[in-house]
Design an enzyme around this catalytic site. Structure first.
Site, PDB file in Angstrom:
ATOM      1  NE  ARG A 169      -2.147  -0.945   3.652  1.00  0.00           N
ATOM      2  CZ  ARG A 169      -1.819  -2.496   4.445  1.00  0.00           C
ATOM      3  NH1 ARG A 169      -0.769  -2.336   5.278  1.00  0.00           N
ATOM      4  NH2 ARG A 169      -2.818  -2.988   4.465  1.00  0.00           N
ATOM      5  CG  ASP A 199      -7.805   6.308   0.800  1.00  0.00           C
ATOM      6  OD1 ASP A 199      -8.078   5.226   0.629  1.00  0.00           O
ATOM      7  OD2 ASP A 199      -7.749   6.749   1.952  1.00  0.00           O
ATOM      8  CB  SER A 203      -7.372   2.831   4.303  1.00  0.00           C
ATOM      9  OG  SER A 203      -6.814   2.526   3.001  1.00  0.00           O
ATOM     10  CB  THR A 205      -2.514   3.327   2.287  1.00  0.00           C
ATOM     11  OG1 THR A 205      -3.785   2.446   2.606  1.00  0.00           O
ATOM     12  CG2 THR A 205      -2.017   3.779   3.707  1.00  0.00           C
ATOM     13  CD  GLU A 210      -8.209   2.417  -2.212  1.00  0.00           C
ATOM     14  OE1 GLU A 210      -9.206   2.545  -1.683  1.00  0.00           O
ATOM     15  OE2 GLU A 210      -6.809   2.259  -1.826  1.00  0.00           O
ATOM     16  CG  HIS A 321      34.117   9.455 -30.021  1.00  0.00           C
ATOM     17  ND1 HIS A 321      34.248   9.867 -28.677  1.00  0.00           N
ATOM     18  CD2 HIS A 321      35.313   9.703 -30.523  1.00  0.00           C
ATOM     19  CE1 HIS A 321      35.425  10.535 -28.671  1.00  0.00           C
ATOM     20  NE2 HIS A 321      36.186  10.216 -29.670  1.00  0.00           N
ATOM     21  CG  ASN A 322      36.970   7.248 -27.639  1.00  0.00           C
ATOM     22  OD1 ASN A 322      37.463   7.006 -28.620  1.00  0.00           O
ATOM     23  ND2 ASN A 322      37.197   8.406 -26.830  1.00  0.00           N
ATOM     24  CD  GLU A 351      37.331   6.001 -32.219  1.00  0.00           C
ATOM     25  OE1 GLU A 351      38.627   6.766 -32.577  1.00  0.00           O
ATOM     26  OE2 GLU A 351      36.414   6.698 -31.661  1.00  0.00           O
ATOM     27  CG  ASP A 353      41.241   4.928 -29.406  1.00  0.00           C
ATOM     28  OD1 ASP A 353      41.033   5.119 -30.781  1.00  0.00           O
ATOM     29  OD2 ASP A 353      40.827   5.990 -28.751  1.00  0.00           O
ATOM     30  CG  HIS A 366      40.289   8.103 -24.113  1.00  0.00           C
ATOM     31  ND1 HIS A 366      39.929   9.124 -23.660  1.00  0.00           N
ATOM     32  CD2 HIS A 366      40.667   8.308 -25.631  1.00  0.00           C
ATOM     33  CE1 HIS A 366      40.025   9.990 -24.413  1.00  0.00           C
ATOM     34  NE2 HIS A 366      40.426   9.516 -25.665  1.00  0.00           N
ATOM     35  CD  GLU A 400      41.940   6.573 -34.697  1.00  0.00           C
ATOM     36  OE1 GLU A 400      43.050   7.050 -34.803  1.00  0.00           O
ATOM     37  OE2 GLU A 400      41.007   6.922 -35.638  1.00  0.00           O
ATOM     38  CE  LYS A 449      37.682   6.206 -40.643  1.00  0.00           C
ATOM     39  NZ  LYS A 449      38.713   6.377 -39.787  1.00  0.00           N
ATOM     40  CE  LYS A 451      47.331   7.895 -42.531  1.00  0.00           C
ATOM     41  NZ  LYS A 451      47.616   8.757 -43.616  1.00  0.00           N
ATOM     42  NE  ARG A 564      34.912   7.541 -36.529  1.00  0.00           N
ATOM     43  CZ  ARG A 564      35.456   7.984 -35.643  1.00  0.00           C
ATOM     44  NH1 ARG A 564      36.449   8.674 -35.638  1.00  0.00           N
ATOM     45  NH2 ARG A 564      35.070   7.532 -34.155  1.00  0.00           N
TER      46      ARG A 564
END
Length: 672
Positions: A169, A199, A203, A205, A210, A321-322, A351, A353, A366, A400, A449, A451, A564
């Site tokens: 209640r 109520d 009561s 409550t 209710e 990202h990250n 991504e 790293d 990170h 990365e 993705k 180098k 990106r």
């Protein structure tokens, strides 16, 4: 509505062993929400072992909630907040505790949204299996609920939140606390009037029905009532013809309104007599507005409805990202869970790293921060497992790389061995392409993705020739370096001697096919020196500057090459920028911190909700036209501007998100 939960056993009761009943054998699954089905003891391993040893918790599932208590702590977890249940070996934390107990005794409760997972350990393998089977059965049951059952469950969840002492209640004090939890601001006197009106038993409550009446009073809005009475001749119900008028005039359903009205009444009218008479009560009207049928989102855009055979650069791509971070950028936790959550919500570019780790194993974190570290091979395994659970369209790994030659070889080895045939390691047909492949052609493929030592043309030309040794090849490519997004706030020791960048390992370079990362200098330089399969990354500040200074050139650049954009390093709290301004320039991979809720992620979720949540959305024609004159800062339309008036009726009967936040339903949108 919830009944009165039994009080949990006291800590002194730990000698009494109560085993679970296997609820998979229950004949009536509806009873699972109404009666206690089992109890047992669980360990709750701490997130960091140095902060204390695992605690023994008591656990029970009843009334659609998971009850856990240890001493005086007794939280309740709604089954509707649970996404799935995983076995112990899939948890990073439990794997780290493998010496303490068999992994088969552990399991993980995974929640919807951004809420942290809950790792638990049962006293035996058998108990763990019963927990997992029972929980998954309940999760499946909640998932299959209809609209009314979901509303009932939602009310039950809030009742549990508000009933602080769990006596079945609610006092007015508990109601005030509940309103605070729901972010509902209301005058105290008015709230007390609604409380007294509900109520019925006097009561002091609220119990059962209710509380339902209090909820109805709380969520009653004059705007919706006025809308209902506008079409109802007696203010009590909508006849079939009146409901058809509403669907045609307000919801713009057109000629199909007559047939649709019958279907909706049969689906959402709660009373059998109303269904027989083809009328819709106010409760039925509200149920319709709450439902997917009353959703403002165009249902024709939910499945794959766009052309998926265009080159990759013609699409917006859901990007993170990250991705490894589930907290802030300085001290937050790194976890494979970040990849799992991103991929399950349809993200297609994640991504990674990568840094040199101990024992010759690369790690992901990170760099130059206090964020925790995770093994690269665990990240790859998670990506391989979850990449295509939500969408079959290609996943891009934005690497990365900050590793030494030796650990780059380990990176290449993990990618090829763990991902197997999922990894794209050569062009689709073995020939030199003239444009990027389409999402359709790249179904269930993972692209790297990063180098690359040579051009794609050189790679294909040399495939039939005798390869040079890796050392000789590297010496010829000393200037080829891995691209790294700037760590704008990363602390570096001033007296530390500068180290030469590591030479790119040929085996890792070879895994980069269609997404060679190159440094951006200018749009003119890109046109004269770069190829369509080369891609550049832009900080949000750089991208904003380019949009302002050369917006049309940026648009044209994005018609033939991928871009990106990533958040500023100043966003150490993992906040986000507004992605819309970069989408307006045609940028495909606009990366966001997906662990952070807010308007920015709402925009992202809204855009990528369409097209089956595939993570790919075809850009508008004017952003794909190589001759486009569009400038995002100075948009010029060839058509006469038109005014669109939108009336949105917001109903305060909202929903509680799994992340703990509160959001309002948007049941009706009127356009004219």
């Amino acid at each position: 509505m919830p009944g009165r939960p039994e009080a949990g056993p006291s800590p002194a009761d730990t000698s009494k062993r109560i085993y679970f009943r296997d609820i998979t054998k229950a004949h009536d699954p509806h009873q699972l929400q109404l009666k206690k089905w089992g109890e047992g003891f669980l360990w709750l391993p701490p997130r960091h072992l140095e902060r204390g040893s695992p605690q023994t918790w008591n656990g029970r599932i009843e009334f659609g909630h998971i009850m856990l208590w240890c001493n005086c702590f007794y939280p309740a977890i709604s089954i509707s907040d649970v996404d799935t249940v995983r076995e112990g070996h899939e948890s990073e934390l439990l794997r780290n505790l493998a010496e303490e107990f068999p992994l088969e005794q552990g399991f993980t409760i995974v929640f919807h949204g951004r809420r942290s997972n809950l790792d638990l350990v049962a006293n035996s393998v058998e108990e763990a299996q019963i927990w997992m089977q029972g929980l998954q059965l309940l999760v499946d049951f909640v998932t299959s609920m209809d609209q009314q059952e979901r509303l009932d469950q939602w009310l039950s969840d809030w009742f549990q939140h508000g009933d602080k002492n769990q006596d079945g209640r609610m006092t007015f004090g508990e109601v005030q606390r509940l309103l605070h939890l729901m972010n509902v601001e209301m005058d105290q006197d008015h709230a007390f009037q609604l409380f007294q009106r509900a109520d019925a038993s006097q009561s002091g409550t609220l119990e059962g029905e209710e509380f339902v009446e209090f909820y109805k009073s709380l969520t009653q809005r004059p705007e919706v009532q006025e809308l209902f009475e506008k079409f109802s001749s007696d203010g009590q119900k909508l006849t079939l013809l009146e409901f058809v008028d509403f669907l045609q005039e307000e919801q713009k359903e057109g000629e199909r309104a007559s047939d649709l009205a019958l279907e909706l009444i049969d689906c959402y009218e709660p009373s059998d007599s109303g269904k027989l008479r083809h009328v819709l009560s106010m409760d039925g009207f509200l149920s319709y507005l709450y439902s997917k049928d009353g959703d403002i989102f165009n249902p024709t855009c939910l499945p794959i409805y766009q052309d998926m055979t265009q080159p990759l650069n013609q699409y917006y791509i859901s990007s993170s990202h990250n991705t490894y971070l589930v907290g802030d950028q300085l001290c937050g936790q790194s976890s494979v869970e970040g990849y799992i959550r991103a991929l399950k919500r349809g993200c297609r570019c994640v991504e990674v790293d990568i840094w040199d780790g101990p024992s010759g194993e690369p790690i992901v974190y990170h760099g130059h921060t206090l964020t925790s570290r995770i093994p690269f091979k665990d990240v790859v395994a998670a990506i391989g497992q979850y990449a295509f659970q939500t969408s079959d369209y290609p996943v891009i790994l934005s690497l990365e790389n900050h590793c030494s030659w030796e650990q780059q070889e380990i990176i290449a080895c993990h990618l090829t061995e763990i991902l197997g045939n999922q990894l794209l390691s050569t062009t689709l047909d073995g020939h030199l392409p003239t444009q990027l492949p389409s999402p359709e052609e790249l179904r269930r493929k993972i692209l790297v993705k990063g180098k690359k030592l040579k051009t794609l043309e050189e790679d294909l030309e040399e495939e039939e020739e005798e390869p040079e040794s890796e050392l000789e090849e590297a010496e010829l490519q000393l200037e080829a370096q891995m691209e790294s997004e700037p760590q704008e706030l990363s602390p570096r020791s001033k007296d530390k001697k500068k180290k030469s960048k590591p030479i790119l390992c040929p085996s890792l370079s070879a895994l980069v096919v269609y997404l060679k990362a190159v440094t951006f200098y200018s749009f003119t330089h890109s046109r004269e020196h770069y190829r369509f399969y080369e891609t550049s990354s832009f900080s949000e500040a750089k991208a904003k500057s380019l949009i302002k200074e050369a917006g049309n050139e940026f648009v044209l650049h994005n018609t033939w090459q991928l871009s990106r954009v990533y958040p500023s390093g100043l966003r150490t709290d993992s906040s986000n920028y507004n992605p819309q301004e970069f989408w307006n320039a045609g940028c495909q991979m606009v990366a966001l911190n997906m662990q952070t809720a807010g308007l920015e992620m709402d925009l992202c979720d809204g855009l990528f909700r369409q097209n089956a949540g595939s993570g790919y959305v075809l850009k508008p024609d004017f952003l794909r036209d190589a001759q486009s004159s569009f400038h995002p800062e100075r948009p010029i339309s060839p058509f006469k501007a038109r005014t669109l008036l939108i009336q949105v009726l917001i109903h305060t009967g909202g929903r509680h998100c799994a992340s703990g936040s509160w959001y309002l339903n948007w049941p009706c949108c009127v356009l004219w």
